[in-house]
Scaffold this active site. Sequence first.
Site, PDB file in Angstrom:
ATOM      1  N   GLU A   1       0.797  -1.237   0.000  1.00 42.18           N
ATOM      2  CA  GLU A   1       0.000   0.000   0.000  1.00 42.18           C
ATOM      3  C   GLU A   1       0.827   1.284   0.000  1.00 42.18           C
ATOM      4  O   GLU A   1       0.621   2.162   0.835  1.00 42.18           O
ATOM      5  CB  GLU A   1      -0.955  -0.016   1.198  1.00 42.18           C
ATOM      6  CG  GLU A   1      -1.890  -1.212   1.161  1.00 42.18           C
ATOM      7  CD  GLU A   1      -2.787  -1.337   2.391  1.00 42.18           C
ATOM      8  OE1 GLU A   1      -2.757  -0.450   3.255  1.00 42.18           O
ATOM      9  OE2 GLU A   1      -3.520  -2.335   2.474  1.00 42.18           O
TER      10      GLU A   1
ATOM     11  N   GLU B   1      -6.235 -10.502  -1.289  1.00 44.25           N
ATOM     12  CA  GLU B   1      -7.039 -10.262  -0.084  1.00 44.25           C
ATOM     13  C   GLU B   1      -8.514 -10.204  -0.437  1.00 44.25           C
ATOM     14  O   GLU B   1      -9.284  -9.401   0.098  1.00 44.25           O
ATOM     15  CB  GLU B   1      -6.623  -8.952   0.600  1.00 44.25           C
ATOM     16  CG  GLU B   1      -5.151  -8.902   0.969  1.00 44.25           C
ATOM     17  CD  GLU B   1      -4.752  -7.648   1.739  1.00 44.25           C
ATOM     18  OE1 GLU B   1      -5.641  -6.922   2.225  1.00 44.25           O
ATOM     19  OE2 GLU B   1      -3.543  -7.402   1.851  1.00 44.25           O
TER      20      GLU B   1
ATOM     21  N   ASN C   1       2.043  -5.166  -3.180  1.00 41.86           N
ATOM     22  CA  ASN C   1       0.636  -5.467  -2.897  1.00 41.86           C
ATOM     23  C   ASN C   1      -0.148  -4.187  -2.602  1.00 41.86           C
ATOM     24  O   ASN C   1       0.312  -3.344  -1.833  1.00 41.86           O
ATOM     25  CB  ASN C   1       0.597  -6.391  -1.661  1.00 41.86           C
ATOM     26  CG  ASN C   1      -0.766  -6.970  -1.368  1.00 41.86           C
ATOM     27  OD1 ASN C   1      -1.405  -7.514  -2.257  1.00 41.86           O
ATOM     28  ND2 ASN C   1      -1.214  -6.853  -0.121  1.00 41.86           N
TER      29      ASN C   1
ATOM     30  N   HIS D   1     -10.489  -5.847  -2.258  1.00 47.15           N
ATOM     31  CA  HIS D   1     -11.559  -5.648  -1.275  1.00 47.15           C
ATOM     32  C   HIS D   1     -12.706  -4.944  -2.017  1.00 47.15           C
ATOM     33  O   HIS D   1     -12.625  -3.756  -2.304  1.00 47.15           O
ATOM     34  CB  HIS D   1     -11.069  -4.800  -0.102  1.00 47.15           C
ATOM     35  CG  HIS D   1     -10.009  -5.478   0.705  1.00 47.15           C
ATOM     36  ND1 HIS D   1     -10.268  -6.611   1.438  1.00 47.15           N
ATOM     37  CD2 HIS D   1      -8.690  -5.210   0.880  1.00 47.15           C
ATOM     38  CE1 HIS D   1      -9.147  -7.009   2.042  1.00 47.15           C
ATOM     39  NE2 HIS D   1      -8.178  -6.175   1.718  1.00 47.15           N
TER      40      HIS D   1
ATOM     41  N   ASP E   1     -12.258 -10.129  -0.825  1.00 49.60           N
ATOM     42  CA  ASP E   1     -13.553 -10.237  -0.139  1.00 49.60           C
ATOM     43  C   ASP E   1     -14.517  -9.284  -0.831  1.00 49.60           C
ATOM     44  O   ASP E   1     -14.110  -8.242  -1.354  1.00 49.60           O
ATOM     45  CB  ASP E   1     -13.473 -10.019   1.380  1.00 49.60           C
ATOM     46  CG  ASP E   1     -12.843  -8.710   1.819  1.00 49.60           C
ATOM     47  OD1 ASP E   1     -12.636  -7.810   0.982  1.00 49.60           O
ATOM     48  OD2 ASP E   1     -12.563  -8.570   3.022  1.00 49.60           O
TER      49      ASP E   1
HETATM   50  O1  G3I Z   1      -3.756  -7.764  18.751  1.00 52.19           O
HETATM   51  C1  G3I Z   1      -4.640  -6.856  19.381  1.00 52.19           C
HETATM   52  C2  G3I Z   1      -5.212  -7.480  20.586  1.00 52.19           C
HETATM   53  O2  G3I Z   1      -4.195  -7.729  21.512  1.00 52.19           O
HETATM   54  C3  G3I Z   1      -6.284  -6.561  21.163  1.00 52.19           C
HETATM   55  O3  G3I Z   1      -6.926  -7.178  22.228  1.00 52.19           O
HETATM   56  C4  G3I Z   1      -7.323  -6.190  20.114  1.00 52.19           C
HETATM   57  C5  G3I Z   1      -8.342  -5.204  20.612  1.00 52.19           C
HETATM   58  O4  G3I Z   1      -8.936  -4.500  19.567  1.00 52.19           O
HETATM   59  O5  G3I Z   1      -6.674  -5.615  19.034  1.00 52.19           O
HETATM   60  C6  G3I Z   1      -5.762  -6.520  18.434  1.00 52.19           C
HETATM   61  O6  G3I Z   1      -5.157  -5.990  17.293  1.00 52.19           O
HETATM   62  C7  G3I Z   1      -6.005  -5.793  16.190  1.00 52.19           C
HETATM   63  C8  G3I Z   1      -5.625  -6.784  15.105  1.00 52.19           C
HETATM   64  O7  G3I Z   1      -6.356  -6.498  13.912  1.00 52.19           O
HETATM   65  C9  G3I Z   1      -5.909  -8.220  15.483  1.00 52.19           C
HETATM   66  O8  G3I Z   1      -7.272  -8.413  15.667  1.00 52.19           O
HETATM   67  C10 G3I Z   1      -5.804  -4.380  15.721  1.00 52.19           C
HETATM   68  O9  G3I Z   1      -6.335  -3.494  16.691  1.00 52.19           O
HETATM   69  C11 G3I Z   1      -6.502  -4.158  14.395  1.00 52.19           C
HETATM   70  O10 G3I Z   1      -6.108  -2.882  13.898  1.00 52.19           O
HETATM   71  C12 G3I Z   1      -6.068  -5.215  13.405  1.00 52.19           C
HETATM   72  O11 G3I Z   1      -6.749  -5.000  12.218  1.00 52.19           O
HETATM   73  C13 G3I Z   1      -6.181  -5.607  11.080  1.00 52.19           C
HETATM   74  C14 G3I Z   1      -5.803  -4.542  10.062  1.00 52.19           C
HETATM   75  O12 G3I Z   1      -5.322  -5.159   8.879  1.00 52.19           O
HETATM   76  C15 G3I Z   1      -4.684  -3.644  10.574  1.00 52.19           C
HETATM   77  O13 G3I Z   1      -3.481  -4.374  10.684  1.00 52.19           O
HETATM   78  C16 G3I Z   1      -7.207  -6.551  10.487  1.00 52.19           C
HETATM   79  O14 G3I Z   1      -7.444  -7.647  11.380  1.00 52.19           O
HETATM   80  C17 G3I Z   1      -6.724  -7.088   9.144  1.00 52.19           C
HETATM   81  O15 G3I Z   1      -7.765  -7.803   8.511  1.00 52.19           O
HETATM   82  C18 G3I Z   1      -6.308  -5.929   8.260  1.00 52.19           C
HETATM   83  O16 G3I Z   1      -5.776  -6.460   7.055  1.00 52.19           O
HETATM   84  C19 G3I Z   1      -5.419  -5.484   6.072  1.00 52.19           C
HETATM   85  C20 G3I Z   1      -4.182  -6.003   5.356  1.00 52.19           C
HETATM   86  O17 G3I Z   1      -3.165  -6.287   6.276  1.00 52.19           O
HETATM   87  C21 G3I Z   1      -3.709  -5.014   4.292  1.00 52.19           C
HETATM   88  N1  G3I Z   1      -4.784  -4.667   3.380  1.00 52.19           N
HETATM   89  C22 G3I Z   1      -6.035  -4.243   3.994  1.00 52.19           C
HETATM   90  C23 G3I Z   1      -6.517  -5.266   5.002  1.00 52.19           C
HETATM   91  C24 G3I Z   1      -7.841  -4.861   5.609  1.00 52.19           C
HETATM   92  O18 G3I Z   1      -7.730  -3.688   6.350  1.00 52.19           O
END
Ligand code: G3I
Length: 343
Positions: free
Chosen positions: A167, A272, A208, A244, A274
């Site tokens: 990104e 990715e 990506n 997405h 969906d």
């Molecule tokens: O790990 C912590 C956990 O300890 C805590 O209890 C919890 C409370 O909210 O948060 C957890 O971290 C979260 C993590 O997902 C795991 O669930 C983060 O806050 C949250 O920001 C994170 O979101 C992820 C996001 O990327 C940011 O990294 C999404 O699951 C994930 O699906 C998303 O994936 C991205 C790709 O990497 C790149 N392209 C877009 C895609 C969708 O946004």
Amino acid sequence: MPSTSRVRPSRRLAWSAAAAVTSAGLAATGLLAFPGSAHAADTLGAAAAESGRYYGAAVAPHLLGEGDYAGTLNREFNSIVAENVMKWDATEPNRGQFNFSGGDQLVSHAQNNGMSVRGHTLVWHAQQPGWVQGLTGNNLRQAMLDHIDGVAGHYAGKIDSWDVVNEAFEWDGSRRQSNLQQQIGNGWIEDAFRAADAADPGATLCYNDYGTDGVNAKSDGIYRMVQDFLARGVPIDCVGFQSHLDSNSDLGSYRQNLQRFADLGVDVQITELDIGGSGSAQANAYRTVTEACVAVSRCTGITTWGITDKYSWRGQDTPLLFDGNYQKKQAYTAVLEALNSAP
Ligand code: G3I
């Protein structure tokens, strides 16, 4: 070393060959049941494997203990990507101190079940640990290079494809104004690819991004970068199209866009996928995307961003192939049919 002088293995063929020598792989590809005969495979992974492709899912290791989650993954998919646990914040929470526990769990699961692994992601402006965010100039550049060396080096030989950079472009096709761009300058992306190549020479190295679902200003900018990298021997092998989407997304030039990148000389992967929506509208959009991949010989595989709507990052959009109870949706049938129709 310029990429033109390297001979990278074809990951599609390499994966197919590796899968074919394991019993798990044989079961997953369906080759045992129907040697040499044309037939409709009845899982996503087996259907994709018939044309040498993978069908993967983004996975969270803490969910593998849920029977339906692991059961659906193992039955339907033959590739895994870490939804979160291989990102910079997860793998290097303090400078020089690496944590590979979640990623190692996923790699073990993949190896035990005849699946390949995509690595996601070595460098991204988001999900950086706090200590990275304050770094400037060459200090940030060195931290990035050390991170790539540490993570890609740890997993060397075990990753089919790495999302080296994620990104890095704006909608208008210019570089995103992240800390990486502002502190290191324009060369940071090629620096990242060269470091990844040094750390894991066998992995397919991908750029990506999202919003690249057709010929548009953003995909044009990425196209120009890939063209430039190939001309100068920067080691890039692949472009990932996150995809997405929603049921009503404009997919009019989706296939053409994949094809123009493939024609440049890189693999393309849908990384990715969906698609928000339901019923036949959602199924039709999934069919269009899948048919586009199978029509492009260098489209080597598809990954959906999760398994079930229950744990999707955009769960309210019900964007995946299995509902919250792990039941196959109409979109699942459309994807299976499209994979089975691959030339
Ligand atoms: O790990 C912590 C956990 O300890 C805590 O209890 C919890 C409370 O909210 O948060 C957890 O971290 C979260 C993590 O997902 C795991 O669930 C983060 O806050 C949250 O920001 C994170 O979101 C992820 C996001 O990327 C940011 O990294 C999404 O699951 C994930 O699906 C998303 O994936 C991205 C790709 O990497 C790149 N392209 C877009 C895609 C969708 O946004």
